[in-house]
Design a protein around this motif. Structure first.
Motif, mmCIF file in Angstrom:
data_model
loop_
_atom_site.group_PDB
_atom_site.id
_atom_site.type_symbol
_atom_site.label_atom_id
_atom_site.label_comp_id
_atom_site.label_asym_id
_atom_site.label_seq_id
_atom_site.Cartn_x
_atom_site.Cartn_y
_atom_site.Cartn_z
ATOM 1 N N PHE A 54 -54.563 39.218 5.228
ATOM 2 C CA PHE A 54 -55.831 39.214 5.938
ATOM 3 C C PHE A 54 -56.372 40.631 6.074
ATOM 4 N N ALA A 55 -55.466 41.541 6.456
ATOM 5 C CA ALA A 55 -55.891 42.923 6.641
ATOM 6 C C ALA A 55 -56.430 43.484 5.330
ATOM 7 N N HIS A 56 -55.764 43.115 4.263
ATOM 8 C CA HIS A 56 -56.179 43.588 2.950
ATOM 9 C C HIS A 56 -57.570 43.056 2.608
ATOM 10 N N VAL A 57 -57.721 41.750 2.832
ATOM 11 C CA VAL A 57 -59.021 41.127 2.565
ATOM 12 C C VAL A 57 -60.102 41.777 3.410
ATOM 13 N N ALA A 58 -59.750 41.963 4.691
ATOM 14 C CA ALA A 58 -60.746 42.532 5.602
ATOM 15 C C ALA A 58 -61.164 43.915 5.143
ATOM 16 N N SER A 59 -60.164 44.707 4.747
ATOM 17 C CA SER A 59 -60.528 46.084 4.439
ATOM 18 C C SER A 59 -61.218 46.206 3.076
ATOM 19 N N HIS A 60 -60.818 45.368 2.139
ATOM 20 C CA HIS A 60 -61.436 45.492 0.824
ATOM 21 C C HIS A 60 -62.629 44.580 0.646
ATOM 22 N N ASP A 61 -62.334 43.303 0.832
ATOM 23 C CA ASP A 61 -63.374 42.340 0.485
ATOM 24 C C ASP A 61 -64.571 42.393 1.417
ATOM 25 N N LEU A 62 -64.338 42.727 2.684
ATOM 26 C CA LEU A 62 -65.482 42.826 3.598
ATOM 27 C C LEU A 62 -66.191 44.156 3.431
ATOM 28 N N LYS A 63 -65.401 45.183 3.186
ATOM 29 C CA LYS A 63 -66.004 46.501 3.154
ATOM 30 C C LYS A 63 -66.779 46.773 1.861
ATOM 31 N N GLU A 64 -66.325 46.160 0.798
ATOM 32 C CA GLU A 64 -66.977 46.463 -0.477
ATOM 33 C C GLU A 64 -68.446 46.049 -0.488
ATOM 34 N N PRO A 65 -68.720 44.762 -0.133
ATOM 35 C CA PRO A 65 -70.152 44.407 -0.082
ATOM 36 C C PRO A 65 -70.907 45.211 0.975
ATOM 37 N N LEU A 66 -70.195 45.549 2.038
ATOM 38 C CA LEU A 66 -70.855 46.321 3.091
ATOM 39 C C LEU A 66 -71.314 47.679 2.546
ATOM 40 N N ARG A 67 -70.425 48.257 1.712
ATOM 41 C CA ARG A 67 -70.798 49.546 1.134
ATOM 42 C C ARG A 67 -71.978 49.394 0.188
ATOM 43 N N SER A 111 -59.925 53.533 -2.811
ATOM 44 C CA SER A 111 -59.803 52.263 -2.105
ATOM 45 C C SER A 111 -60.592 52.293 -0.811
ATOM 46 N N THR A 112 -60.990 51.125 -0.354
ATOM 47 C CA THR A 112 -61.626 51.050 0.956
ATOM 48 C C THR A 112 -60.572 51.097 2.058
ATOM 49 N N SER A 113 -59.315 50.877 1.695
ATOM 50 C CA SER A 113 -58.270 50.795 2.720
ATOM 51 C C SER A 113 -57.773 52.170 3.142
ATOM 52 N N SER A 114 -57.726 52.362 4.453
ATOM 53 C CA SER A 114 -57.155 53.614 4.960
ATOM 54 C C SER A 114 -55.778 53.363 5.556
ATOM 55 N N SER A 115 -55.220 52.180 5.271
ATOM 56 C CA SER A 115 -53.924 51.840 5.856
ATOM 57 C C SER A 115 -52.809 52.705 5.270
ATOM 58 N N GLN A 116 -51.968 53.202 6.177
ATOM 59 C CA GLN A 116 -50.853 54.049 5.765
ATOM 60 C C GLN A 116 -49.951 53.313 4.763
ATOM 61 N N ARG A 117 -49.837 52.019 4.947
ATOM 62 C CA ARG A 117 -48.985 51.237 4.052
ATOM 63 C C ARG A 117 -49.509 51.277 2.637
ATOM 64 N N ASP A 118 -50.832 51.087 2.506
ATOM 65 C CA ASP A 118 -51.436 51.116 1.179
ATOM 66 C C ASP A 118 -51.263 52.491 0.551
ATOM 67 N N ILE A 119 -51.521 53.518 1.361
ATOM 68 C CA ILE A 119 -51.438 54.883 0.836
ATOM 69 C C ILE A 119 -50.019 55.176 0.360
ATOM 70 N N ALA A 120 -49.053 54.866 1.261
ATOM 71 C CA ALA A 120 -47.661 55.156 0.921
ATOM 72 C C ALA A 120 -47.232 54.384 -0.321
ATOM 73 N N SER A 121 -47.625 53.117 -0.400
ATOM 74 C CA SER A 121 -47.150 52.316 -1.534
ATOM 75 C C SER A 121 -47.752 52.817 -2.845
ATOM 76 N N CYS A 122 -48.968 53.343 -2.806
ATOM 77 C CA CYS A 122 -49.562 53.885 -4.032
ATOM 78 C C CYS A 122 -48.841 55.143 -4.478
ATOM 79 N N TYR A 123 -48.543 56.028 -3.514
ATOM 80 C CA TYR A 123 -47.812 57.224 -3.905
ATOM 81 C C TYR A 123 -46.436 56.865 -4.438
#
Lengths: 797, 152
Positions: free
Chosen positions: A564-577, B98-110
């Motif tokens: 969910f967090a992934h969807v929220a951060s990517h899928d919601l934010k992309e169209p928003l951008r 990425s649009t994600s600023s989550s530490q988990r995402d960042i760490a996993s990419c590195y």
């Protein structure tokens, strides 16, 4: 006593005894208390002077030894009788009868009534004979008319009456249900048969101390029921004799003693063994003890279980001499023998019953635990863990919690005890993983503090240490004992050996001997605990499996949340951008000149920015709830410094005043998240503040200082931290709402805007630390946010 | 002598808006012609293998792969891991956007071998600036493998 047995002590250790190196005689060697256990009670060298003893050679039937009172009893001087044929005393016919009996009857160690004959002064004497180790023991004692019963008995007198009584007694004993009822009937029947004032069943406990468990007595006598006596009160030699004889009469406690002449057998040089003689001289200690209690006559029968001494039927008389006829004593022997067999059966039956009952309790508990899915349920309800074993309290450590029932040590002590137990090697014994102690304070000194309620401990581990534990507690024996009215307050008399030989002092000695001790854990009780442990372990294993399944489910749902967090951060934010970008490009487009249109595009842009913030806040909030805390000892002052630095830019531009009244102490917390709490509270304090200068105070209230009235219950006993501002304040009706997600109390852009998630996140962070957060505020004059971080050790060190 | 600026930048991006933004940034930086677009992980790997074959320092190698984490089908993180696990491709710098600023995402990419991680800003001007800096750095300041050897 056989020729191979020691006759009189010759070892060096024994040489200190008063009779060392010479044959023992009660009359010559007064016995002191310290050597009670070595007194040769089987060869006392003396008989009770109410009768006479002749020791005859077999088969010659010449007199080898005679008690010194033969003149008074038999009318023949002892010295004159020596070496004479027994016919000198019995007459030719009597001697012939004796020879017949010896030839035909089983008289070895088994006294048999011969006949009655006239003795000195025309008194009628009963002649009783038995053989032992090649000697013939011929006893004479005054004939007693066979009284069937105590006065008032409806039964016929004489021997016929005695058999009637015996028959009646047997019938009643056989109908008694249970050990206690049996003992009660037994005492009543023996009292009826003997007419003695007090008849008791005295039971030996596993540590050999005795307890009166049944009693029938003259109505005017105080009851001794429930009294306990130290093991020493019945010395070892006396216990040994009771494994060999069935009845022990002392019809006159104050009666004189008559020594054997000569003291040792002239042919063998050994003292005569009187184990089976009714006339055997009693130990001075014994008679003095009895006299001190006011006892004038007594009779004792053993209750044996297999070869062991289970207890005694002890009869006391207080109204002078009380002799029983040989027939009465034989009836008593019979009763004791029947009682022994019945006791053994009754006890086994009761033990079996209690095992069945325990098993039933165990099954009930486990069924309940399995049904409720919680082992903890075994301490609740009418039938609980406490009923599995005889105990006063039980405790279960399971799943990180204590569950107690009945009397147990307080929780901190339980924890210390459990920690100690987890190091015990007994838990490694693959045959029986069990620790049992009936003197806990000797094994674990800290247990002295609660010795009264838990001197006995039986503990079994559940699963690998330091896992679950089941414990049962037993109180100190003294706490269990009924001390019925203190009947021994005034000793009747005190003999030459002083007050030691009184029941009062006996009890005190007993009390001392059992201080810090509980009744012992019996092997079948340990087995029951072990069995319950195994059954409970199964349950623990099942629960572990269920927990693993739940964990899987939780992991899955955590993964869902991540998704969910992934969807929220990517899928919601992309169209928003995308929206933002086009709005921006339109806004920058030179062709759009209409002011109203441009304002609308501005609004569109700021809405996308706000939505981006909301999504970020939502993500942060979901992370706060999910990610585990990293707890460590932190210096709260340092956390505050960092937090202040992080809100620093705002502070500089707003000319604020930060006050820290006193330094903070150390706190066990998650550094980053605690800082986040402070950053949020500090930035709120600055943000919602229209004063100049803005004043913020950050401080703490110690656990032992006067708490805030507004503090919730769960903050009790905790250090309370606070952030106080002189800002705009919050109306009372809005004070709970500030913690709600995305709840804003002000217009969107007032006070710099914001997502409205800050305080929700702060509350979540505090709650993750198992703390509480609340606020006090007055509209227009400021707010104070209070919070606790349990585990905080307080203020300045 | 091959100039770094002559070499290509591969952009793995399914969002048309973000691709346009990248082109805007590339145009501003004067490297618009270097930008190549693929839409997903499969296209990306095919493109790379075609250029590189078994030779990781070929002059055909892109100077940078710009990967968006949120891709249709195989996601950016898996693509990143595939590139870094492939001996012939792993030398190519991969920058994650990425649009994600989550530490988990960042760490996993590195962890998977990313050479850099950037959070896409919401505001368009910020986004342009971020991309321009990336191009500046990777095309101007950074020396990719193979290039340095030729220059010397």
């Amino acid at each position: 006593m056989g020729p191979n047995n020691p006759v009189f002590p010759v070892t060096s250790a024994a040489s200190a005894l008063p009779w060392a190196g010479q044959p023992y005689s009660i009359k010559r060697h007064g016995v002191s208390i310290t050597n009670c256990d070595t007194e040769p009670v089987q060869t006392p060298g003396c008989v009770q002077a109410r009768g006479a003893l002749l020791v005859l050679r077999h088969p010659a039937l010449t007199i080898a030894q005679a008690s010194e009172n033969c003149a008074a009893v038999l009318g023949h001087d002892a010295a004159e009788l020596l070496q004479q044929p027994v016919s000198r005393v019995l007459g030719a016919a009597g001697a012939e009868r004796l020879a017949e009996v010896l030839a035909s009857d089983a008289v070895e160690c088994n006294p048999v009534y011969l006949f009655s004959q006239t003795g000195a002064g025309g008194a009628l004497l009963d002649a009783v004979v038995h053989t032992l180790n090649g000697s013939v023991m011929l006893e004479f004692e005054p004939s007693v008319p066979t009284a069937a019963a105590a006065s008032g008995s409806r039964l016929p007198q004489g021997e016929a009456g005695l058999y009637a009584v015996l028959k009646f007694a047997m019938a009643r004993l056989q109908t008694a249900v249970g050990l206690q009822a049996f003992c009660d009937v037994l005492t009543q029947q023996v009292r009826e048969m003997t007419g003695l004032d007090r008849v008791m069943v005295y039971k030996f406990h596993p540590d050999l101390h005795g307890e009166v468990i049944a009693e029938a007595s003259r109505e005017d006598l105080p009851s001794w029921l429930g009294l306990h006596y130290p093991a020493d009160d019945i010395p070892l030699p006396a216990r040994e004799i009771f494994k060999r004889v069935w009845v022990r009469p002392v019809p006159d406690v104050s009666g004189a003693l008559a020594e054997m002449v000569p003291l040792v057998h002239p042919d063998t040089g050994v003292p005569v063994e009187m184990t089976h003689c009714g006339l055997r001289g009693p130990s001075v200690m014994y008679t003095e003890y009895l006299r001190n209690m006011g006892v004038t006559a007594c009779l004792t029968m053993p209750i044996r279980s297999d070869a062991e001494l289970w207890g005694l039927i002890a009869c006391h008389h207080y109204a002078g001499e009380k002799a029983l006829s040989f027939q009465q004593r034989t009836a008593c022997e019979l009763i004791a023998q029947v009682a022994s067999v019945q006791f053994r059966d009754a006890e086994k039956r009761e033990q079996l019953q209690s095992e069945v009952e325990r098993e039933r309790v165990s099954q009930t508990l486990l069924a309940r635990a399995a049904g409720s899915g919680s082992l903890a349920s075994v301490v609740r309800g009418e039938i609980s863990l406490k009923d599995v074993l005889p105990c006063s309290g039980a405790a279960l450590w399971d799943d990180g919690r204590w569950h107690c029932v009945g009397q147990t040590p307080p929780l901190p002590q339980l924890a210390a005890l459990a920690a100690w137990l987890s190091t015990r090697p007994e838990f490694d014994n693959p045959l029986q993983r069990l620790f049992a102690s009936d003197c806990l304070s000797a094994d674990f000194p800290a247990a002295v503090a609660y010795a009264e309620l838990a001197s006995g401990l039986l503990a079994v581990p559940l699963g690998p240490r330091p896992g679950g534990l089941m414990m049962w507690f037993r109180p100190q024996v003294l706490q269990e004992i009924r001390w019925g009215g203190n009947p021994h307050d005034k000793p009747k008399v005190v003999g030459p050996h002083g007050p030691r030989l009184t029941p009062r002092v006996s009890f005190e000695i007993f009390a001392e001997s059992v201080r810090g001790r509980s009744s012992p854990w019996l092997s079948h009780e340990k087995e029951a605990a072990t069995r319950l442990r195994l059954l409970a372990m199964e349950l623990v294993v099942v629960r572990a499996q269920r927990l693993a399944t739940l964990n899987d489910a939780l992991t899955r749902s955590n993964d869902d949340l991540d998704a969910f967090a992934h969807v929220a951060s990517h899928d919601l934010k992309e169209p928003l951008r995308g929206i933002h970008k086009y709005a921006h490009q339109l806004r920058e487009d030179a062709r759009i000149v209409d002011e109203d249109l441009r304002r609308k595009l501005d609004n569109l842009l700021s809405l996308t920015v706000r939505m981006d913030g909301l999504i970020d806040a939502l993500l942060l909030f979901s992370r706060v709830g999910r990610e585990s805390l990293e707890l460590e000892e932190c210096d709260f002052n340092a956390i505050l410094d960092e937090a202040l630095e992080m809100v620093g830019s705002r502070r500089e531009e707003t000319h604020s005043e930060i006050v820290v009244p006193r330094p903070f102490g150390r706190v066990r917390c998650d550094w980053v998240r605690c800082r986040e709490i402070l950053v949020n509270l500090l930035s709120n304090a600055l943000k919602y503040n229209d004063k100049s200068p803005k004043r913020i105070e950050i401080g703490w209230i110690g656990a032992n200082e006067t708490p805030r009235e507004s503090a919730p219950k769960e903050a009790a006993g905790q250090t309370v931290y606070y952030v106080r501002d002189n800002g705009i304040g919050i109306e009372a009706r809005n004070q709970e709402q500030v913690f709600r997600m995305f709840k804003r109390l002000h217009k969107r852009d007032a006070f710099g805007g914001g997502s409205g998630a800050g305080l929700t996140i702060v509350r979540k962070l505090v709650e993750r630390h198992r703390g509480a957060i609340w606020l006090e505020s007055e509209l227009g004059s400021g707010s104070t946010f209070y919070f606790t971080i349990p585990g905080a050790s307080g203020g300045a060190a | 002598m091959t100039h770094v600026a002559d070499r290509s930048i591969l952009v793995v991006e399914d969002s048309d808006e973000d691709w346009e933004t990248a082109c805007d940034a590339g145009a501003a930086a004067g490297v618009r012609s270097c930008l190549h677009r693929v839409l997903d992980a499969t296209e990306c790997l095919a493109w790379l293998h075609q250029r590189l074959g078994a030779n990781a320092v070929s002059s055909e190698a892109p100077v940078l792969v710009l990967v968006d984490l949120n891709l249709p089908g195989v996601d950016g993180r898996t693509l990143l891991a595939s590139i870094k696990a492939d001996v012939s491709l792993r030398a190519v710098p991969v920058v994650v956007m990425s649009t994600s600023s989550s530490q988990r995402d960042i760490a996993s990419c590195y962890d998977a071998g990313a050479n850099a991680y950037h959070v896409k800003p919401l505001r368009y001007p910020d986004h342009l600036r971020e991309l321009a800096s990336i191009f500046d750095y990777w095309l101007g300041l950074n020396r990719p493998p193979g290039v340095g050897a030729i220059c010397q």
